[in-house]
Design a protein around this motif. Sequence first.
Motif, mmCIF file in Angstrom:
data_model
loop_
_atom_site.group_PDB
_atom_site.id
_atom_site.type_symbol
_atom_site.label_atom_id
_atom_site.label_comp_id
_atom_site.label_asym_id
_atom_site.label_seq_id
_atom_site.Cartn_x
_atom_site.Cartn_y
_atom_site.Cartn_z
ATOM 1 N N ASP A 7 30.215 30.165 17.917
ATOM 2 C CA ASP A 7 29.424 30.366 16.852
ATOM 3 C C ASP A 7 28.363 30.991 17.307
ATOM 4 O OD1 ASP A 7 28.606 29.559 14.298
ATOM 5 O OD2 ASP A 7 27.326 28.143 15.284
ATOM 6 N N TYR A 8 27.720 30.733 18.443
ATOM 7 C CA TYR A 8 26.508 31.497 19.141
ATOM 8 C C TYR A 8 26.483 32.771 19.130
ATOM 9 C CZ TYR A 8 22.263 32.151 22.037
ATOM 10 O OH TYR A 8 21.292 32.532 22.634
ATOM 11 N N VAL A 9 27.742 33.404 19.339
ATOM 12 C CA VAL A 9 27.978 34.903 19.394
ATOM 13 C C VAL A 9 28.472 35.212 18.114
ATOM 14 C CG1 VAL A 9 28.171 34.775 21.915
ATOM 15 C CG2 VAL A 9 30.196 34.572 20.519
ATOM 16 N N GLY A 10 29.018 34.483 17.231
ATOM 17 C CA GLY A 10 29.389 34.690 16.049
ATOM 18 C C GLY A 10 31.004 34.965 15.794
ATOM 19 N N ILE A 11 31.633 34.590 16.293
ATOM 20 C CA ILE A 11 33.201 34.689 16.410
ATOM 21 C C ILE A 11 33.986 33.536 16.051
ATOM 22 C CG2 ILE A 11 32.990 37.109 17.704
ATOM 23 C CD1 ILE A 11 34.054 35.694 20.101
ATOM 24 N N THR A 12 33.493 32.556 15.504
ATOM 25 C CA THR A 12 34.263 31.307 15.440
ATOM 26 C C THR A 12 35.703 31.646 14.427
ATOM 27 O OG1 THR A 12 32.848 30.780 13.652
ATOM 28 C CG2 THR A 12 32.727 29.427 15.510
ATOM 29 N N ASP A 13 35.537 32.646 13.738
ATOM 30 C CA ASP A 13 36.677 32.952 12.600
ATOM 31 C C ASP A 13 37.986 33.392 13.601
ATOM 32 O OD1 ASP A 13 34.803 35.075 13.316
ATOM 33 O OD2 ASP A 13 35.805 36.120 11.663
ATOM 34 N N VAL A 14 37.638 33.813 14.646
ATOM 35 C CA VAL A 14 38.750 34.574 15.608
ATOM 36 C C VAL A 14 39.028 33.434 16.724
ATOM 37 C CG1 VAL A 14 38.758 36.782 14.792
ATOM 38 C CG2 VAL A 14 37.553 35.863 16.807
ATOM 39 N N ARG A 32 31.869 40.300 22.682
ATOM 40 C CA ARG A 32 31.059 39.041 22.527
ATOM 41 C C ARG A 32 31.748 37.889 22.929
ATOM 42 N NH1 ARG A 32 27.694 38.755 17.937
ATOM 43 N NH2 ARG A 32 26.967 41.032 17.470
ATOM 44 N N LEU A 33 32.975 37.811 23.100
ATOM 45 C CA LEU A 33 33.840 36.623 23.539
ATOM 46 C C LEU A 33 33.649 36.638 25.088
ATOM 47 C CD1 LEU A 33 35.755 34.347 23.648
ATOM 48 C CD2 LEU A 33 37.675 36.191 23.803
ATOM 49 N N GLU A 34 33.467 37.907 25.665
ATOM 50 C CA GLU A 34 33.098 37.852 27.256
ATOM 51 C C GLU A 34 31.753 37.212 27.612
ATOM 52 O OE1 GLU A 34 33.463 41.706 29.121
ATOM 53 O OE2 GLU A 34 34.581 40.799 30.854
ATOM 54 N N ILE A 35 30.950 37.440 26.604
ATOM 55 C CA ILE A 35 29.493 37.122 26.699
ATOM 56 C C ILE A 35 29.327 35.640 26.530
ATOM 57 C CG2 ILE A 35 27.211 37.006 25.613
ATOM 58 C CD1 ILE A 35 27.680 40.077 25.372
ATOM 59 N N ALA A 36 30.420 35.063 25.542
ATOM 60 C CA ALA A 36 30.393 33.623 25.398
ATOM 61 C C ALA A 36 30.992 32.884 26.352
ATOM 62 C CB ALA A 36 31.339 33.389 24.170
ATOM 63 N N ARG A 37 31.981 33.531 26.964
ATOM 64 C CA ARG A 37 32.900 32.865 28.177
ATOM 65 C C ARG A 37 31.570 32.932 29.462
ATOM 66 N NH1 ARG A 37 37.667 36.067 31.033
ATOM 67 N NH2 ARG A 37 36.051 37.150 31.804
ATOM 68 N N ALA A 38 30.967 33.871 29.614
ATOM 69 C CA ALA A 38 30.011 33.840 30.588
ATOM 70 C C ALA A 38 29.003 33.004 30.406
ATOM 71 C CB ALA A 38 29.297 35.202 30.806
ATOM 72 N N LEU A 39 28.541 32.772 29.119
ATOM 73 C CA LEU A 39 27.457 31.626 28.787
ATOM 74 C C LEU A 39 27.864 30.307 28.972
ATOM 75 C CD1 LEU A 39 25.736 33.394 25.494
ATOM 76 C CD2 LEU A 39 24.678 33.097 27.769
ATOM 77 N N ALA A 40 29.149 30.170 28.849
ATOM 78 C CA ALA A 40 29.733 28.836 29.029
ATOM 79 C C ALA A 40 29.497 28.265 30.469
ATOM 80 C CB ALA A 40 31.526 28.724 28.649
ATOM 81 N N THR A 41 29.179 29.002 31.218
ATOM 82 C CA THR A 41 28.896 28.613 32.539
ATOM 83 C C THR A 41 27.417 28.289 32.937
ATOM 84 O OG1 THR A 41 28.324 30.583 33.759
ATOM 85 C CG2 THR A 41 30.726 30.152 33.740
ATOM 86 N N ASP A 42 26.633 28.067 31.702
ATOM 87 C CA ASP A 42 25.327 27.688 31.786
ATOM 88 C C ASP A 42 24.492 28.552 32.978
ATOM 89 O OD1 ASP A 42 25.821 25.536 29.887
ATOM 90 O OD2 ASP A 42 25.790 24.131 31.437
#
Lengths: 256, 309, 361
Positions: free
Chosen positions: A139-146, A161-171
């Motif tokens: 949601d934060y990177v704006g791709i919940t629809d996929v 964007r997904l790659e950024i979200a994945r990286a952010l998941a590691t806090d």
Amino acid sequence: MADVLLQIEGIHKRFGGLHALNSVGLTINKGEIYGLIGPNGAGKTTLFNVLTGLYQPDEGTFTFNGTNLFRAKPHKVVETGIARTFQNIRLFAEMSALENVMVGRHIRTRAGALGAVLRDPRTRAEEQAIREKAWELLDYVGITDVAEERARNLSYGHQRRLEIARALATDPLLLALDEPAAGMNPRETDDLKALMSKIRDGGVTILLIEHDVKLMMDLCDRIAVLDYGKKIAEGVPEVVRKDPKVIEAYLGAAHA
Amino acid sequence: MDTFLQQILNGLVLGSIYALIALGYTMVYGIMGLINFAHGEVVMVGAMVTISVISGLTHFGVNLPGPVLLLIGVAVAIPSCMLLGFVIERVAYRPLRGAQRLAPLITAIGLSIVLQQLAILIWGRNYIPFPPVLDHDVVTIFGASITTLQIFIIVMCFAIMVGLLVMVERTRLGRAMRATSQNPSVAGLMGVNVNTIISATFVIGSALGAIAGVMVATNYDQAHYYMGFMIGLKAFTAAVLGGIGNLGGAVAGGILLGIIESLGAGYIGSLTGGFLGSNYQDIFAFMVLILVLIFRPSGLLGEKMADRA
Amino acid sequence: MSMTLDTNKKIGIFLVCAIILAVLPFAVGSVLGNAWVRIIDFALLYVMLALGLNIVVGFAGLLDLGFIAFYAVGAYAYALLSSPHFSIHLPFYITIPLGALFAAFFGVLLGTPVLRLKGDYLAIVTLGFGEIIRIFMNNLNAPVNITNGPQGINLIDPIKVGGVSLGSTIEFAGLSFRSVYLYYYLFLVLTVGVVIMASRLQHSRIGRAWVALREDDIAAAAMGINIRNIKLLAFGLGALSGGVAGGLFSSFQGFVSPESFGLLESIMILAMIVLGGMGHIPGVILGAVMLTIVPEVLRSVIGPLQMNTLGRMVIDPENARMLLFGLALVVMMLVRPEGMWPSKRRKAEFRHAKENAAQKG
């Protein structure tokens, strides 16, 4: 004096006869967007790989948030708070977008094989939390629809964007982005810029490699310039832009 | 001291055969980046065909000197194995080029099984003695003994290996092979017919395998449908030891492995206080393989191969 | 509404399966004879083995051609601790877990040096390890007789549950449960256990890490996954299942020898996974059952068929069976490399590999 987050000094990396990094040192402060530029083959990605533990430097010092990370393994680097993306996008192609982000939570969660088999309440609660956090980040990177789409099938912009979200998941405390705008059209680039500002405002420091010099000048608080494995300049964008050594490196000696 | 020299000589015989087979593995690996698991079976077929031809000739009362019979046998075995190598590549590898690594591995294992079972169908499950057409004159060198046949094996192996190296370095085909191994798509753009080169590689490797098969059979005086497995595995080890993809490395690795194995078998008893005997000979090759892959995956003469390993 | 329908349907399927599995030995035993119940017992053992190897190959993507070694370790551990060989007769609830742990220990031990290897290299080194273990089993009968060499170990104790030996026939509720029936139920319970274990692992934090490792090990490392630990965990857990199956095999068979643990067995188990559908638990079960049952069917068909049609034995049934097995491997890889019953994800991986190949070619 700002708080120092990452500090390297005298980093050397050689591949056979090639001296890819020659005594590189730099300091990244908490809360800034720090840019790394340089001509092709200057050693940017090598430095990136050293900073994220994929390459082991030959010499030098590397401290991050008070921890010594010299020659640390990648998972140790991630644990200490550095997360990255890749120049040529390396998602887990056959996993869904959501699962990709869930993998990013690995380092911040504990459940082991026994927990997985027994499915005790703690494991289930943790799994639930992983899932929720992953949704939140999508949601934060704006791709919940996929979210349920396979990563392979996402559009290029969504993959970034997904790659950024994945990286952010590691806090992470520091998010290292390797050419995130490569191949993007101007609108996508603007969206990405907004996203990066949002991430920085959320308290994550950003290290950025990018070819798009204009983007870098707009976005970065400070910039370092690499050429032939050496740092030839560092400072605020306005100063770096006018540095004769930088102009020479980019345009060749004839124009200097 | 006698044991030492004797084991070195034995190792040299064994090693030169390993080297010949290792060349087949290393050539294919160099060009296609895959291990041809069915190569051991080509070696077996080479041995079997030769034995059949010689037996057939003597059975029908053809009265020729032993070496001539052997030569005829080899002359039939080589083209048979070349054809086999060609077919193996066409059936098991070409349709899967670029696919996931597991698929060619499984087809190769499948083909190995098929070839072994066909060999059982044709030649049976038992050991087949090599027809007694060759003399086994023993020569004594400093107290160690070696047969003339074994000397011949060593000399032949070296002659063939030198021939191959010259071919790869000097001829058009060799140049195309080197180009393909470095970068198949660029070689293709430069007008090299990559498919032909790959076929040629399999065919040449199989010819060497056929000769090696005959040598194994003459050296041990027997052949068996399952003989290709162990010798193939050891030759592969030799190729890895020397640096896979490197022709000189395959030769050096083969000789070295042969000597390590003989010395190991000769001395393991005294080294372990009699706990382990020469029946452990086969573990040396595996130990060497594992140690090399752990400590120097690029092999002795190989260059950076870490990515592929 | 559709949810409840789905759930009802699931419960229905589950019940039907449970009933079929419960009466299977009696049905098979009365129709085809008890030899076939024995074959079904073996099929269950192979399901356990294949699911164990599937953790290593299917989940984590690590090629292993020496998996049978862990089966052997489990089998020998049971044989040595429950037979007249050393005059030790420990109960199964000690020997089987002990054998499994021992196998897992070997799994980690053998996994450690090969951490950096991938693909074919990993396959051939694990093959080497398997052979080394077999060579030791074959030769550790002198100077100290540990394994009894090629003769193997005989008179291994059957499993005893609550004073009842599974090696005997039991009359219960008017039914006569022969040894092969009793083992069937034991194996069935354990197989269900292994299925649950494998499936829960797959859908967990650990399972995700394995998929990540398999798809892109560099990205996995960059996401904080400890590559060494996650690989060793796969080797260890796979070996653990292999060890359990080995102990069961030992007690069921009453006899072990190195001959049961050759390379061909490793290939067979790998083939079960690959032909079934790598990484997909139902596919792997299907593969294991097929590759146990079909050869037996062939064994009983090939001989009589030749006698009836040709009047003589042209091709030895064992020979024909192996020939067909080899051909099946080749044909399957060429026609349907993803296996008979692949997961959707795997299918996609294979399809994309093929597309990439087509682009390159």
